[in-house]
Design a protein around this motif. Structure first.
Motif, PDB file in Angstrom:
ATOM      1  N   LYS A 174       4.007   3.638   8.430  1.00  0.00           N
ATOM      2  CA  LYS A 174       3.368   2.391   8.001  1.00  0.00           C
ATOM      3  C   LYS A 174       1.928   2.692   7.559  1.00  0.00           C
ATOM      4  CE  LYS A 174       2.219  -2.289   9.525  1.00  0.00           C
ATOM      5  NZ  LYS A 174       0.802  -2.176   9.969  1.00  0.00           N
ATOM      6  N   ASP A 175       1.137   3.262   8.510  1.00  0.00           N
ATOM      7  CA  ASP A 175      -0.231   3.620   8.150  1.00  0.00           C
ATOM      8  C   ASP A 175      -0.255   4.952   7.401  1.00  0.00           C
ATOM      9  OD1 ASP A 175      -1.713   1.402   9.493  1.00  0.00           O
ATOM     10  OD2 ASP A 175      -0.537   2.172  11.173  1.00  0.00           O
ATOM     11  N   TYR A 176       0.427   5.917   7.955  1.00  0.00           N
ATOM     12  CA  TYR A 176       0.548   7.244   7.356  1.00  0.00           C
ATOM     13  C   TYR A 176       1.882   7.837   7.761  1.00  0.00           C
ATOM     14  CZ  TYR A 176      -4.476   7.474   6.270  1.00  0.00           C
ATOM     15  OH  TYR A 176      -5.716   7.239   5.761  1.00  0.00           O
ATOM     16  N   ASP A 204       6.357  -2.637  -6.140  1.00  0.00           N
ATOM     17  CA  ASP A 204       5.037  -2.382  -6.720  1.00  0.00           C
ATOM     18  C   ASP A 204       4.124  -1.812  -5.653  1.00  0.00           C
ATOM     19  OD1 ASP A 204       5.822  -3.434  -9.204  1.00  0.00           O
ATOM     20  OD2 ASP A 204       5.451  -5.467  -8.477  1.00  0.00           O
ATOM     21  N   LEU A 205       3.438  -0.724  -5.992  1.00  0.00           N
ATOM     22  CA  LEU A 205       2.573  -0.040  -5.028  1.00  0.00           C
ATOM     23  C   LEU A 205       1.128  -0.089  -5.480  1.00  0.00           C
ATOM     24  CD1 LEU A 205       4.307   3.329  -4.085  1.00  0.00           C
ATOM     25  CD2 LEU A 205       4.214   1.213  -2.751  1.00  0.00           C
ATOM     26  N   ILE A 206       0.239  -0.126  -4.492  1.00  0.00           N
ATOM     27  CA  ILE A 206      -1.179  -0.015  -4.794  1.00  0.00           C
ATOM     28  C   ILE A 206      -1.687   1.251  -4.092  1.00  0.00           C
ATOM     29  CG2 ILE A 206      -2.075  -1.473  -2.914  1.00  0.00           C
ATOM     30  CD1 ILE A 206      -3.769  -2.801  -5.280  1.00  0.00           C
ATOM     31  N   LEU A 207      -2.440   2.039  -4.828  1.00  0.00           N
ATOM     32  CA  LEU A 207      -2.928   3.313  -4.303  1.00  0.00           C
ATOM     33  C   LEU A 207      -4.440   3.320  -4.454  1.00  0.00           C
ATOM     34  CD1 LEU A 207      -1.940   6.002  -3.181  1.00  0.00           C
ATOM     35  CD2 LEU A 207      -1.604   6.808  -5.507  1.00  0.00           C
ATOM     36  N   HIS A 212       0.859  -1.176   0.000  1.00  0.00           N
ATOM     37  CA  HIS A 212       0.000   0.000   0.000  1.00  0.00           C
ATOM     38  C   HIS A 212       0.896   1.228   0.000  1.00  0.00           C
ATOM     39  CE1 HIS A 212      -4.306  -0.873   1.001  1.00  0.00           C
ATOM     40  NE2 HIS A 212      -4.336   0.247   0.339  1.00  0.00           N
ATOM     41  N   SER A 213       0.585   2.198  -0.815  1.00  0.00           N
ATOM     42  CA  SER A 213       1.330   3.452  -0.781  1.00  0.00           C
ATOM     43  C   SER A 213       0.997   4.182   0.522  1.00  0.00           C
ATOM     44  CB  SER A 213       0.937   4.311  -1.980  1.00  0.00           C
ATOM     45  OG  SER A 213       1.477   5.592  -1.846  1.00  0.00           O
TER      46      SER A 213
END
Lengths: 203, 203
Positions: free
Chosen positions: B51-53, B97-100, B34-35
């Motif tokens: 991690k979260d933000y 690889d990131l997911i946004l 996660h981005s």
């Protein structure tokens, strides 16, 4: 949700494992069909007209060339082979997904004459592995195999203009990648927008 | 075979099932991350900085806006949220690889300011099903739900400019499609050609 059929074009240098991959992928997707080519060669025992090939006379084949009916064609050892534009268009309209196992020259012709195909290049993991595979499957001399590898080097350069490159290192992984390309291409916005626009009245 | 990381952007109208899909896909691809966004809101219990933000002050967030450091940002209920260009570029270079998971306005901004993302839109199968799902998960009045569905209609029109549309009718099928898009995009010629050119000395 009705959608158009997709045409997948597969090329590879000899020894990359394309034929086995094709066979596996058609087992996975029963709706995926091999494109049926026209040929002037005589049917072999068991071959069925309209299933394996459309068997036609040289005169008929020449007429089709003159009438611009082929998306691509080639002469190999005195016999002609070709993919008709009409076959491709009928399958597209009927929503039938086609797979076309074709050499690089054929793929080039097709790309110039027929819009909308998905071009996939299958690569061996290395020249060394390609040599091992060619050695394993044939009784050809080292010289013949070296000539094949030189040809492969030229062919591999053509992979640049394909849409996807799949490296056939581990077979199961290459199958997974080819399968993914096929599913993903069916989710491309251009291919689903029409169907979806109807459902959500987007016009 | 070293390659650049790919950025996958997912948007959907509320009720299409995007969050569940994202969670499932990150389970399937442990390398997919996660981005991490920047935010001015206070951390909730258990949330971890980085991690979260990335939790930053309003001053720092304003400085980042002025310095053009965000690929996209938005204010929601008085708090600011943003994706930094540097986060995206560092992950790309590192092959991560990131997911946004982002709304349509954010995706639009991102597309204008950052090249090379893969844009995926998740659709519900129909307005009727969307209404059923919104009813099931909330205690909102019919009027509020109707307002959400009207908003969804506007959002769905934006799916046109995304690269892929996945219709979340059957969940397992939507997962398969999203998974396929992720694998297929990693086989795109532009993304593998560099690595492959090295192996086959194609330059």
């Amino acid at each position: 949700m009705k959608r158009e059929g997709v045409l997948y074009i597969l090329s590879a240098p000899s020894g990359a494992g394309k034929t086995t991959l094709c066979r596996e992928i058609i087992d996975i997707f029963p709706h995926l069909r091999h494109s049926v080519s026209y040929t002037t060669r005589a049917p072999r025992p068991g071959e069925v007209h309209g299933k394996d090939y459309f068997f036609v006379s040289m005169d008929e084949f020449r007429r089709m060339i003159d009438a611009d009916e082929f998306a691509e064609w080639a002469e190999v050892h005195g016999n002609c082979y070709g993919t008709s534009i009409r076959t491709l268009e009928e399958n597209r309209a009927a929503g039938v997904d086609l797979i076309l196992d074709i050499d690089i020259q054929g793929a080039r012709q097709l790309q110039e004459r027929y819009a909308g195909g998905v071009y996939i290049f299958i690569l061996p993991p290395s020249f060394e592995e390609l040599r091992r595979r060619l050695n394993r499957r044939s009784s050809d001399s080292d010289e013949v195999i070296s000539r094949r590898i030189n040809a492969a080097a030229g062919e591999i350069r053509e992979s640049r203009w394909y849409d996807y490159i799949i490296v056939n290192d581990q077979f199961s992984r290459a199958v997974e990648e080819l399968k993914s390309v096929i599913i993903a291409e069916q989710c491309r916005t251009a291919r689903v927008l029409d169907a979806v626009s109807g459902i959500f009245s987007m016009d």
